[in-house]
Design an enzyme around this catalytic site. Structure first.
Site, mmCIF file in Angstrom:
data_model
loop_
_atom_site.group_PDB
_atom_site.id
_atom_site.type_symbol
_atom_site.label_atom_id
_atom_site.label_comp_id
_atom_site.label_asym_id
_atom_site.label_seq_id
_atom_site.Cartn_x
_atom_site.Cartn_y
_atom_site.Cartn_z
ATOM 1 N N LYS A 1 -7.728 -6.207 11.337
ATOM 2 C CA LYS A 1 -8.946 -5.794 10.634
ATOM 3 C C LYS A 1 -10.228 -5.951 11.458
ATOM 4 O O LYS A 1 -11.181 -5.195 11.256
ATOM 5 C CB LYS A 1 -9.088 -6.572 9.324
ATOM 6 N N TYR B 1 -1.722 -12.108 -4.687
ATOM 7 C CA TYR B 1 -1.100 -11.294 -5.749
ATOM 8 C C TYR B 1 -0.255 -12.145 -6.695
ATOM 9 O O TYR B 1 0.310 -13.148 -6.288
ATOM 10 C CB TYR B 1 -0.134 -10.241 -5.179
ATOM 11 N N GLY C 1 -4.967 -11.357 -8.195
ATOM 12 C CA GLY C 1 -5.355 -10.623 -6.991
ATOM 13 C C GLY C 1 -4.752 -9.231 -6.872
ATOM 14 O O GLY C 1 -5.237 -8.422 -6.086
ATOM 15 N N ALA D 1 -12.956 -20.140 3.458
ATOM 16 C CA ALA D 1 -14.073 -19.585 4.238
ATOM 17 C C ALA D 1 -13.578 -18.661 5.348
ATOM 18 O O ALA D 1 -14.184 -18.567 6.413
ATOM 19 C CB ALA D 1 -14.910 -20.731 4.810
ATOM 20 N N ASP E 1 -12.848 -4.036 0.455
ATOM 21 C CA ASP E 1 -12.350 -5.272 -0.188
ATOM 22 C C ASP E 1 -13.359 -5.862 -1.176
ATOM 23 O O ASP E 1 -12.977 -6.342 -2.245
ATOM 24 C CB ASP E 1 -11.995 -6.325 0.867
ATOM 25 N N SER F 1 0.804 -1.226 0.000
ATOM 26 C CA SER F 1 0.000 0.000 0.000
ATOM 27 C C SER F 1 0.841 1.282 0.000
ATOM 28 O O SER F 1 0.501 2.223 -0.726
ATOM 29 C CB SER F 1 -0.972 -0.003 1.183
ATOM 30 N N GLY G 1 -11.753 -14.615 6.360
ATOM 31 C CA GLY G 1 -12.179 -13.220 6.244
ATOM 32 C C GLY G 1 -12.253 -12.765 4.794
ATOM 33 O O GLY G 1 -13.163 -12.022 4.413
HETATM 34 P P1 ATR Z 1 -8.214 -14.710 5.573
HETATM 35 O O1 ATR Z 1 -8.791 -13.829 6.619
HETATM 36 O O2 ATR Z 1 -7.059 -14.078 4.816
HETATM 37 O O3 ATR Z 1 -9.227 -15.261 4.649
HETATM 38 P P2 ATR Z 1 -8.092 -17.022 7.309
HETATM 39 O O4 ATR Z 1 -9.265 -16.512 8.037
HETATM 40 O O5 ATR Z 1 -6.932 -17.516 8.074
HETATM 41 O O6 ATR Z 1 -7.490 -15.897 6.345
HETATM 42 O O7 ATR Z 1 -8.588 -18.132 6.248
HETATM 43 C C1 ATR Z 1 -7.703 -18.855 5.526
HETATM 44 C C2 ATR Z 1 -8.471 -19.788 4.586
HETATM 45 O O8 ATR Z 1 -7.496 -20.584 3.895
HETATM 46 C C3 ATR Z 1 -9.392 -20.777 5.297
HETATM 47 O O9 ATR Z 1 -10.464 -21.102 4.422
HETATM 48 C C4 ATR Z 1 -8.483 -21.986 5.486
HETATM 49 O O10 ATR Z 1 -9.172 -23.221 5.618
HETATM 50 P P3 ATR Z 1 -9.707 -23.717 7.070
HETATM 51 O O11 ATR Z 1 -10.958 -22.942 7.344
HETATM 52 O O12 ATR Z 1 -9.940 -25.166 6.876
HETATM 53 O O13 ATR Z 1 -8.602 -23.403 8.036
HETATM 54 C C5 ATR Z 1 -7.726 -21.970 4.180
HETATM 55 N N1 ATR Z 1 -6.435 -22.653 4.265
HETATM 56 C C6 ATR Z 1 -5.285 -22.163 4.761
HETATM 57 N N2 ATR Z 1 -4.278 -23.064 4.637
HETATM 58 C C7 ATR Z 1 -4.829 -24.157 4.053
HETATM 59 C C8 ATR Z 1 -4.316 -25.439 3.621
HETATM 60 N N3 ATR Z 1 -3.020 -25.754 3.799
HETATM 61 N N4 ATR Z 1 -5.176 -26.293 3.034
HETATM 62 C C9 ATR Z 1 -6.481 -25.979 2.831
HETATM 63 N N5 ATR Z 1 -7.014 -24.796 3.207
HETATM 64 C C10 ATR Z 1 -6.212 -23.895 3.808
#
Ligand code: ATR
Length: 275
Positions: free
Chosen positions: A70, A224, A243, A134, A107, A21, A136
């Site tokens: 956030k 990104y 992204g 699923a 966003d 940013s 943020g």
């Molecule tokens: P953000 O706020 O950036 O979306 P987050 O809340 O930590 O970050 O969410 C990360 C997402 O990536 C989640 O959907 C997570 O899956 P889980 O809900 O099962 O944790 C997914 N994720 C992260 N690492 C993963 C991995 N190695 N395999 C599958 N899903 C992953």
């Protein structure tokens, strides 16, 4: 040019050194010849409240908020708008002349603007988006897609219970939940969006097999750059959306609110940020 009367803004994060940013906003400030500055503000979680309260006293016009603040920032603001409430996070704050703090979330707007710009016509793609992840970021993308007219959404996540609670949050809008490895759930996708953090470290993809996805369905990543996910999608014949454009577009409303001019988004900006 930065004079004694420069308009000030910045981004609060911990760590913040990775944030693109400052590069983006300072590029626009220079391009538009605005007397202003945008600074990286590294703030530890335990100091967030004090730091946020100090910014109006220091004359800041506003600021962005990034990981991990956030959600936590919300309790330190005077008001938040509907988008921030529905997404459950704030990424942009404006400070009024009397020093009150107003939070919003750009966003969803940034995601949709990027999609519209990258694809000549988004409408056919909104029929049935499939979202991977699923967290943020998924909440912001879903909020944007519903607002833009999506008819139904399928949500794939490693932890289906987390996806189910997101579906409940957006009820009665129809969101179907499946495990991340359920390839069949991709068969009716008109658009596929990766919102998982897989690929952030430069490696890995949430799905590798695009054989169930209709060839004309675009594939977007909120990470990104040219991710492994987008490379695989491109090789399978899909139009792809990176992204970096979402990052650029989400920055526009904040810049305009703080510095009084609407900056232009050009393809050269993405190259400049990633160089
Ligand atoms: P953000 O706020 O950036 O979306 P987050 O809340 O930590 O970050 O969410 C990360 C997402 O990536 C989640 O959907 C997570 O899956 P889980 O809900 O099962 O944790 C997914 N994720 C992260 N690492 C993963 C991995 N190695 N395999 C599958 N899903 C992953």
């Amino acid at each position: 040019m930065i004079s004694g009367g420069a308009a000030l803004a910045g981004v609060i994060g911990w760590p913040v050194a990775h944030s693109l940013s400052p590069k983006l906003h300072n590029h626009w400030l220079k391009e538009l010849g605005i007397d202003g500055a945008y600074m990286p503000l590294a703030v530890r979680p335990e100091h967030l409240g004090q730091a946020v309260k100090a910014l109006p006293l220091l004359g800041f016009k506003g600021f962005n908020i990034t990981v991990p603040h956030k959600q936590a920032v919300m309790e330190h603001l005077d008001s938040i708008d509907d988008a921030a409430r529905k997404i459950g996070a704030v990424n942009t704050v404006t400070i009024s002349t009397s020093g009150t703090l107003h939070g919003t979330n750009t966003d969803a707007y940034g995601f949709m603007e990027n999609l519209k710009n990258a694809l000549s016509d988004t409408v056919p793609h909104l029929k049935h988006p499939v979202i991977l992840g699923a967290g943020g970021a998924a909440r912001a993308v879903i909020h944007g897609l519903i607002g833009a007219g999506a008819e139904e959404i399928t949500l794939l996540n490693r932890t289906p219970a987390r996806a189910a609670s997101l579906a409940e949050h957006f009820a009665p809008f129809p969101i179907h939940v499946h495990p991340l490895d359920d390839n069949k759930a991709l068969s009716r996708a008109t658009l596929v969006v990766n919102t998982t953090s897989i690929g952030l470290d430069g490696a890995g993809a949430p799905i590798h097999d695009f054989s169930s996805v209709e060839r004309q369905a675009p594939v977007a990543d909120i990470v990104y750059g040219e991710t492994a996910f987008l490379t695989l999608a491109k090789a399978a014949g899909h139009p792809t959306v990176s992204g970096i454009g979402m990052l650029i577009h989400q920055a526009v409303p904040g810049f305009e609110a703080w510095f009084g001019r609407r900056p232009e988004v050009t393809p050269a900006l993405a190259r400049m940020l990633l160089s």
